[in-house]
Scaffold this motif. Structure first.
Motif, mmCIF file in Angstrom:
data_model
loop_
_atom_site.group_PDB
_atom_site.id
_atom_site.type_symbol
_atom_site.label_atom_id
_atom_site.label_comp_id
_atom_site.label_asym_id
_atom_site.label_seq_id
_atom_site.Cartn_x
_atom_site.Cartn_y
_atom_site.Cartn_z
ATOM 1 N N GLU A 10 0.825 -1.203 0.000
ATOM 2 C CA GLU A 10 0.000 0.000 0.000
ATOM 3 C C GLU A 10 0.859 1.252 0.000
ATOM 4 O OE1 GLU A 10 -3.455 2.181 -0.179
ATOM 5 O OE2 GLU A 10 -3.196 0.011 -0.385
ATOM 6 N N LEU A 11 1.961 1.248 0.781
ATOM 7 C CA LEU A 11 2.888 2.389 0.797
ATOM 8 C C LEU A 11 3.517 2.593 -0.577
ATOM 9 C CD1 LEU A 11 4.687 1.977 4.244
ATOM 10 C CD2 LEU A 11 3.166 3.826 3.557
ATOM 11 N N LEU A 41 1.918 9.591 -5.256
ATOM 12 C CA LEU A 41 2.554 10.858 -4.881
ATOM 13 C C LEU A 41 3.478 11.355 -5.990
ATOM 14 C CD1 LEU A 41 2.932 12.978 -2.684
ATOM 15 C CD2 LEU A 41 4.756 11.562 -1.711
ATOM 16 N N ALA A 42 4.166 10.408 -6.632
ATOM 17 C CA ALA A 42 5.047 10.792 -7.735
ATOM 18 C C ALA A 42 4.233 11.390 -8.880
ATOM 19 C CB ALA A 42 5.837 9.564 -8.221
ATOM 20 N N VAL A 43 3.094 10.772 -9.175
ATOM 21 C CA VAL A 43 2.221 11.306 -10.228
ATOM 22 C C VAL A 43 1.723 12.692 -9.844
ATOM 23 C CG1 VAL A 43 0.023 10.972 -11.411
ATOM 24 C CG2 VAL A 43 1.534 9.024 -11.036
ATOM 25 N N ALA A 44 1.359 12.842 -8.548
ATOM 26 C CA ALA A 44 0.869 14.149 -8.091
ATOM 27 C C ALA A 44 1.955 15.220 -8.200
ATOM 28 C CB ALA A 44 0.379 14.034 -6.651
ATOM 29 N N ASN A 45 3.199 14.845 -7.839
ATOM 30 C CA ASN A 45 4.310 15.804 -7.944
ATOM 31 C C ASN A 45 4.550 16.197 -9.399
ATOM 32 O OD1 ASN A 45 4.807 15.962 -5.204
ATOM 33 N ND2 ASN A 45 6.213 14.216 -5.211
#
Length: 715
Positions: A491-492, A499-503
């Protein structure tokens, strides 16, 4: 080799099983659909049969229709659908019975009784057996009727269903009434009425209300035969509100009220009787269809009342009216009743020869139908002979009357004894049923106790099993914890990827902000700085012109920021375009107006060739962002003092530069498809266009036009 053959056999067997399961899986919905259609058609025919048999208040009885629907249902019903076949044969029996075709009626009632027994439906069984019992009682075939009576009685004594119990008790009450066992008949009718009363407010079947009213009428007749006049009139009043839907039943009640208020009892009130009689004669009378018996009997009742009071003059019109109506009916029974009253009227008026003739004619029928009327005929014939002076004949008829009266009294006494015996046996059976019910309750308690003991043993075993399971789970917890830890790690990993996609999205958004907002913000800042540092450079006309441009640039900046906000929302997982029809020409006019200052600086004008009625179905906000960026690019690459044409056809929007500068079409298409960006010239705007067009399933291409022009197509 043998091993290979066995493997082939197993493979073939598995394929066969799979194919069979597949075919069964697809066959089931078809079979279910066929069963549902069969049930729908059967239920529709049952509803039509019930309506034609008088189940609905607003639909008149039509027994011919009932027969047609029942025959259709019988042809449609499957052999194994015994319950439906029992219903349709029962409807045929009732239809033929009401049409007075008694042979056909008897045949279908017997068939329905057999089918009802096979289906195990107690309501249909009671209905069919009561009908058979009633036919045989009317034919005075009591041995045949008794067989069906026993079946009805066994069901009526044991059933808990109010509808079945009411019908069974009604049938038994009428059976015992015809047998002149009035006390037993009264008990069963009261039981049936009590069960039927519970159904009146809940049932939608109008026949239940008519049966309730009919059996209150039967109770009235029993009460008057046993001189319980108050109880009889009370039964009529309770049943009368439920006669409105049946003309025949309403007439029967009105005639009963006439009888009740002309009887020699404490209820006698000729004025009330006459009001009910007036209601009867106001009903329509069709000579072509015969006449209901109530028109005759009610007139006879009024005539007899006045005749018994000695008022022959008042009695005569009623007796004459009853004679004329009875002649229309051609009913031997009604004509016999009229002759009986006319004979007594002739006696009282001194016409003794006429009295003897009419009474002797009447006695031929009353001898088999009514012993009481027959004895009365004999007495009045004897009185007529005596009045004529023929004492020998008078003595002969008196002697015959005495013998018939003795026989009648003996029969009545025998019936009273039999009635008491039936009541006694019925009470004994009811007591036996109560005892059996109590024994069953004791057995139920014993079974419950045994069940509780078994339950306690099972609880003990379950508790032991749970302890063992808990011990086993203790050994498995460690493995589960390890698996849970691995799942958390996975899950992490997924969260890190998100998070990488969001960044990446954030970086892209800031890049686009820096690109698309730099030019409009710098223009606004330049104008403000120039106005602050050198306000004298502006004339009044120039200041107004620049203020208009400043307002337009500010609006353009605001719209650009809104576009970027919309685009940023499109990066959210749950954000979806909203499709609806938009007028393309209005949208293009709005977007060209927003970049008017930029186009005016280069002397570029827009030529909108899209018809005002042309519409496309898409998301208006997404398409606005796409067209605005493409128009800005078109202005950027257009030569000064040229036109940009806007057109649309077959869901394709075209932006055409008539002349372009420094345009590399291949590079534009490469950037549009996600190629590298040159931040100093162009790129971020096309990336916005690319992402937004993908959201609304649009395809955008750049191609070469005349005079180095660029054609931008949005499909």
């Amino acid at each position: 080799m043998p091993v290979i053959n066995h493997k082939r056999k197993y493979i073939f067997l598995l394929i066969t099983v799979a194919l069979t399961a597949h075919m069964a899986l697809y066959a089931q919905p078809a079979a279910q659909q066929e069963d549902a259609e069969y049930t729908r058609r059967i239920d529709a025919l049952k509803e039509q049969c019930n309506a034609a048999m008088g189940a609905r208040v607003n639909i008149a009885e039509d027994f011919g229709k009932a027969l047609r629907y029942a025959f259709s249902g019988l042809q449609l019903a499957k052999t194994e659908d015994v319950k439906s076949r029992a219903f349709f044969t029962l409807t045929l029996g009732m239809g033929y019975y009401n049409l007075q075709q008694f042979d056909s009626s008897l045949y279908y009632f017997e068939k329905s009784a057999d089918l009802s027994a096979q289906s195990g439906n107690p309501y249909y069984m009671v209905w069919a057996n009561i009908s058979l019992m009633s036919i045989y009682v009317q034919q005075q075939k009591y041995d045949a009727a008794d067989k069906y009576k026993e079946i009805v009685q066994s069901i009526g004594d044991t059933t808990t269903d109010d509808l079945t119990r009411a019908r069974a008790c009604y049938g038994l009450g009428i059976y015992y009434f015809y047998r002149s066992y009035y006390n037993t008949a009264q008990e069963y009718l009261i039981k049936g009425i009590e069960s039927g009363q519970r159904l009146l407010d809940t049932t939608t079947d109008n026949r239940v209300r008519k049966e309730y009213a009919f059996n209150q009428y039967q109770l009235y007749k029993i009460c008057f035969n046993t001189q319980l006049y108050q109880k009889g009139i009370q039964a009529l009043r309770k049943g009368h509100p439920y006669t409105a839907s049946s003309t025949m039943l309403e007439l029967r009640y009105l005639s009963a009220f006439v009888d009740a208020y002309t009887a020699e009892s404490e209820l006698s009130n000729i004025d009330t009787a006459l009001r009910y009689y007036e209601t009867i004669i106001q009903k329509p009378l069709d000579p072509n269809k015969g006449s209901p018996s109530e028109f005759v009997t009610s007139a006879l009742t009024i005539g007899q009342y006045y005749m018994n009071k000695g008022d022959l003059k008042t009695a005569y019109p009623y007796i004459r009216r009853s004679d004329s109506i009875a002649a229309l009916s051609h009913s031997p029974f009604l004509m016999h009743q009229v002759q009986n009253v006319q004979g007594r009227y002739a006696y009282f008026s001194g016409q003794y020869d006429k009295a003897i003739r009419l009474l002797e004619e009447s006695s031929k029928i009353s001898r088999s139908l009514s012993k009481g009327n027959y004895i009365e005929c004999l007495i009045y014939i004897a009185k007529s002979y005596k009045a004529k002076g023929n004492l020998a004949k008078a003595a002969e008829y008196y002697e015959a009357a005495i013998m018939e009266k003795d026989s009648f009294n003996a029969e009545t006494l025998a019936k009273n004894v039999a009635d008491l015996e039936i009541q006694h046996n019925t009470k004994e059976k009811e007591n036996e049923i109560i005892v059996l019910n109590n024994k069953n309750k004791v057995k139920e308690i014993e079974l419950r106790n045994a069940s509780r003991l078994r339950l306690m043993l099972m609880v003990g075993l379950i508790t032991l099993s749970l302890v063992l399971i808990l011990l086993f789970r203790l050994y498995k917890n460690k493995g589960r914890l390890n698996r849970a830890l691995n799942e958390r790690n996975l899950e992490l990993d997924r969260l890190n990827a998100q998070l990488a996609v969001a960044n990446d999205t954030k970086a892209k958004l800031f890049g686009i902000l820096s690109h698309d907002l730099r030019t409009p913000i710098s223009r606004v800042a330049q104008f403000l700085r120039l106005q602050k540092e050198n306000p004298g450079l502006f004339t009044e006309d120039a200041r107004l012109t620049y203020q208009e441009k400043f307002t337009a640039d500010t609006a353009n900046l605001l719209n650009t920021m809104e576009d970027l906000l919309t685009w940023s929302k499109s990066q959210m997982q749950n954000f979806k375009p909203e499709y609806h029809k938009i007028r393309l020409s209005q949208l293009l006019n709005k977007e060209t107006e927003l970049i008017r200052n930029q186009s005016d600086e280069k002397g570029i004008w827009f030529f909108n060739k899209v018809p005002a009625s042309y519409t496309v179905t898409t998301d208006e906000n997404f398409l606005s962002i796409i067209i605005r960026n493409l128009l800005q690019n078109a202005v950027r690459y257009s030569a000064a003092n040229t036109a940009i044409e806007l057109s649309a056809e077959n869901d394709r929007i075209t932006i055409k530069n008539t002349s372009a500068e420094r345009a590399d079409i291949a590079q534009l298409n490469t950037v549009l498809k996600g190629g590298p960006i040159e931040s100093g010239t162009f790129g971020y705007g096309l990336h916005i266009v690319s992402e937004m067009s993908e959201k609304i399933n649009a395809d955008i291409t750049f191609s070469a036009g005349n005079n180095n022009g660029i054609i931008t197509s949005i499909q």
